[in-house]
Design an enzyme around this catalytic site. Structure first.
Site, mmCIF file in Angstrom:
data_model
loop_
_atom_site.group_PDB
_atom_site.id
_atom_site.type_symbol
_atom_site.label_atom_id
_atom_site.label_comp_id
_atom_site.label_asym_id
_atom_site.label_seq_id
_atom_site.Cartn_x
_atom_site.Cartn_y
_atom_site.Cartn_z
ATOM 1 N N LEU A 1 0.895 -1.158 0.000
ATOM 2 C CA LEU A 1 0.000 0.000 0.000
ATOM 3 C C LEU A 1 0.932 1.206 0.000
ATOM 4 C CD1 LEU A 1 -2.916 -0.319 2.628
ATOM 5 C CD2 LEU A 1 -3.127 -0.240 0.149
ATOM 6 N N ASP A 2 0.679 2.178 -0.858
ATOM 7 C CA ASP A 2 1.518 3.377 -0.871
ATOM 8 C C ASP A 2 1.565 4.007 0.518
ATOM 9 O OD1 ASP A 2 1.596 2.962 -3.572
ATOM 10 O OD2 ASP A 2 0.230 4.598 -4.082
ATOM 11 N N LYS A 3 2.650 4.701 0.801
ATOM 12 C CA LYS A 3 2.795 5.373 2.101
ATOM 13 C C LYS A 3 1.582 6.248 2.445
ATOM 14 C CE LYS A 3 5.811 8.528 4.671
ATOM 15 N NZ LYS A 3 7.037 9.350 4.668
ATOM 16 N N ARG B 1 -4.178 5.694 -8.292
ATOM 17 C CA ARG B 1 -3.794 7.112 -8.410
ATOM 18 C C ARG B 1 -3.511 7.493 -9.859
ATOM 19 N NH1 ARG B 1 0.924 7.355 -3.978
ATOM 20 N NH2 ARG B 1 1.135 9.486 -4.762
#
Length: 245
Positions: A57-59, A169
């Site tokens: 999961l992205d930061k 995104r």
């Protein structure tokens, strides 16, 4: 000092699923070489044993994060994630009003992290990437941020059908409805307005549910993660309470 812990959404002898907060890296990375907090270490200390990340999961993204408790279980789960045998659902606040729903079929060139992807091929062609989305709600604010006297935003549900890096995104940017708070793919003036005036300085993207097959028992697991206070308070403010997770 009290030890930091993460909310556990599911746990058994084979795996543990936590609700990752926005702003926390999954593991050590060149993305932020000075960061000292990582979900992997927090969960390891919390569980009192080594844990194995199964996906990313992205930061800045919050939500469902799965760890295996052995390398063998990590391998089995990893195969499910690779074979798109996992259904993920994300909630996002985006700029503008996209169509009611649709399929974004737009191949993505892999973006590499210097540490975690150092052995990855740099010349790989763009990979197939597909996301399904639907618009859940909209809001119009009486403020001029771009050239229009009002500013419109939407709450969307996104189900990625493939697992490319930053897929949700990049796909929302591709259809010209970037996610609010996305410093890389969004618009700074909108991000700043949300941070300053709406107390929402995070990326407004959360993995709110995940369904997959248990790697040992074979049962279907459906795990949901509640939104944090920043995301949920904004949804209440916008009149979107019906969609709170």
């Amino acid at each position: 000092m009290e030890k930091e812990t993460l909310e556990i959404l599911y746990q058994d002898e084979y795996l543990v699923v936590v609700n990752k907060p926005s702003g926390l890296l999954v593991h050590r990375s060149m993305i932020d070489r000075y960061e000292t907090r990582f979900a992997m270490q927090i969960v390891r200390d919390q569980m009192g044993q080594h844990v194995f990340p199964v996906h990313r999961l992205d930061k800045p993204t919050s939500g469902v994060l799965v760890f295996a408790l052995s390398s063998e279980i990590a391998r089995k789960l990893g195969e499910q994630f690779q074979d798109t045998g996992v259904e993920k659902t994300y909630l996002a606040v985006v700029r503008g009003v996209p169509p009611e729903g649709g399929l974004i079929d737009h191949a993505l060139k892999e973006k590499h992290d210097k540490i975690t992807d150092k052995k990855a091929r740099k010349d790989k062609p763009a990979q197939e990437a597909v996301s399904e989305y639907r618009r859940l709600a909209t809001v119009e604010l009486p403020v001029q941020i771009d050239r229009y006297p009002q500013s419109r935003y939407s709450l969307v549900e996104v189900k990625p059908k493939t697992g490319r890096k930053h897929q949700v995104r990049r796909h929302m940017k591709h259809i010209a409805h970037p996610i609010i708070g996305d410093a890389k793919h969004g618009k700074g003036n909108h991000n700043r307005y949300f941070a300053k005036h709406l107390n929402a300085g995070r990326l407004l993207l959360a993995c709110t549910s995940m369904s997959f097959q248990h790697p040992v028992t074979g049962e279907s697991l459906h795990i949901t993660a509640p939104l944090d206070s920043v995301f949920s308070e904004l949804m209440v403010q916008f009149g979107w309470s019906d969609f709170l997770v």
